[in-house]
Design an enzyme around this catalytic site. Structure first.
Site, mmCIF file in Angstrom:
data_model
loop_
_atom_site.group_PDB
_atom_site.id
_atom_site.type_symbol
_atom_site.label_atom_id
_atom_site.label_comp_id
_atom_site.label_asym_id
_atom_site.label_seq_id
_atom_site.Cartn_x
_atom_site.Cartn_y
_atom_site.Cartn_z
ATOM 1 N N ASP A 1 -3.738 -11.584 6.175
ATOM 2 C CA ASP A 1 -4.026 -11.789 4.762
ATOM 3 C C ASP A 1 -3.768 -10.536 3.920
ATOM 4 O OD1 ASP A 1 -7.124 -12.490 2.916
ATOM 5 O OD2 ASP A 1 -5.024 -12.494 2.329
ATOM 6 N N ASP B 1 0.095 -12.572 -1.861
ATOM 7 C CA ASP B 1 -1.085 -12.859 -1.046
ATOM 8 C C ASP B 1 -0.822 -13.918 0.016
ATOM 9 O OD1 ASP B 1 -4.478 -13.983 -1.832
ATOM 10 O OD2 ASP B 1 -3.521 -13.270 0.001
#
Ligand SMILES: N#Cc1c(N)n[nH]c1N1CCCC1
Length: 328
Positions: A36, A220
């Site tokens: 992430d 992201d």
């Protein structure tokens, strides 16, 4: 050193998230984690969790590792933008990804997670690839695995090559020249808030003219969709017959039979093209599909999530505080 791991989408047809294998401790315990770039904690499901919060995930057992050492008095607690949460304690542990090891990585072990995580059998936790300022460990915040191994990497970069409904790759310390077409276009990032935050130069819906406008976005990998300003999202779905901002979902949906226009984003003069088919996120019912492009709402920035990433090769260049995009 350089290392490469497979990034596998889950569930197979929906690409809701991508997980990759991480090896923990001695003897090695291999867990599949969400990588992430929008957060900076490395945390895992563990044997310290209540059975009611575990549903198929593999658990890290610190007692089963000769190299785990409690980081006394340290705890962590994180909440993500979707409201999901986890928290626990910390050990120092050997963590290896793609053959690249760091012997005393702060490994955050969960003793509690929210339902979104408990109900997701594919992921045993997260590997944060954001900047370490975002790390939640107290009283002293900890470095990400990437920050720790950075000096040992052949190049101070990692590359993200996610694919639609197929395994892609995360590569550390190198850029695979055979993975992309043409040139990589770089743009500076602002990491002052811990994100890989960039300014895109505009957008285009299908074959309509390019609209020059600054789009302030974070890259992201932990966000599934492409979250953009309301005006851009409205302009996109204006070209999708039968689409609507669905009252009950609070999101744009469209008839699954619709032919979706592509979405192009600008990085300087570079144009990154997301094929229309990539914008169909998934089927809601027999005829209705869920849009992969949605309104960013009251977020302070847009989010270039997996819907965009899977159409590109993306180079996260910590050495030169920049991010690069290339077609593939
Ligand atoms: N929401 C959210 C979010 C985000 N913006 N980056 N990573 C996220 N998550 C990682 C696992 C759960 C949510």
């Amino acid at each position: 050193s350089t290392g490469i791991v497979a990034a596998t989408p889950f569930p197979a047809e929906y690409d809701r998230e991508y997980v990759a294998p991480v090896s923990l401790g001695t003897p090695a315990q291999e867990l599949n984690l969400i990588f992430d770039t929008g957060s900076s904690d490395l945390w895992v499901f563990s044997t310290s969790m209540p059975a009611a919060q575990v549903a198929g995930q593999k658990l890290y057992n610190p007692s089963g590792s000769s190299t785990s050492a409690v980081l006394w008095g340290h705890t962590w607690s994180i909440q993500y933008g979707d409201g999901s949460r986890s928290s626990g304690t910390v050990v120092n542990e050997l963590v290896t990804i793609g053959g690249i090891s760091y012997a005393s990585q702060a490994l955050e072990i969960a003793n509690g997670v929210s339902a979104q995580f408990s109900q997701d059998p594919a992921s045993s936790g997260l590997l944060g690839l954001g900047f370490s300022i975002l790390n939640t460990v107290i009283p002293t915040s900890q470095k990400t695995w990437f920050d720790n191994v950075l000096p040992t990497l052949a190049a101070p970069v990692f590359t993200v090559d996610l694919k639609r409904a197929a395994p892609g790759t995360y590569t550390f310390g190198a850029i695979d020249a055979s993975s992309y077409a043409g040139k990589i276009e770089y743009t500076p990032i602002d990491n002052s808030n811990g994100f890989w935050r960039l300014q895109a130069s505009g957008y285009q819906v299908g074959t309509s003219p390019f609209q020059p406008t600054t789009i302030d976005a974070i890259a992201d990998t932990g966000t599934t969709l492409l979250m953009l300003p309301a005006a851009i999202v409205k302009a996109y779905y204006a070209q999708v017959p039968g689409s609507q901002l669905h009252a009950s979902y609070g999101a744009y949906t469209f008839p699954c039979s619709a032919k979706l226009p592509s979405f192009t984003f600008g990085i300087g003069r570079y144009r990154g093209v997301i094929p229309g088919a990539f914008v169909s996120y998934g089927r809601i019912d027999a005829t209705t599909c869920y849009g992969g492009i949605q309104d960013q709402g009251n977020l302070p920035f847009s989010i270039f999530g997996d819907i965009l990433m899977k159409a590109q090769v993306v180079v996260f260049d910590a050495g030169r505080t920049r991010i690069g995009f290339a077609a593939k």
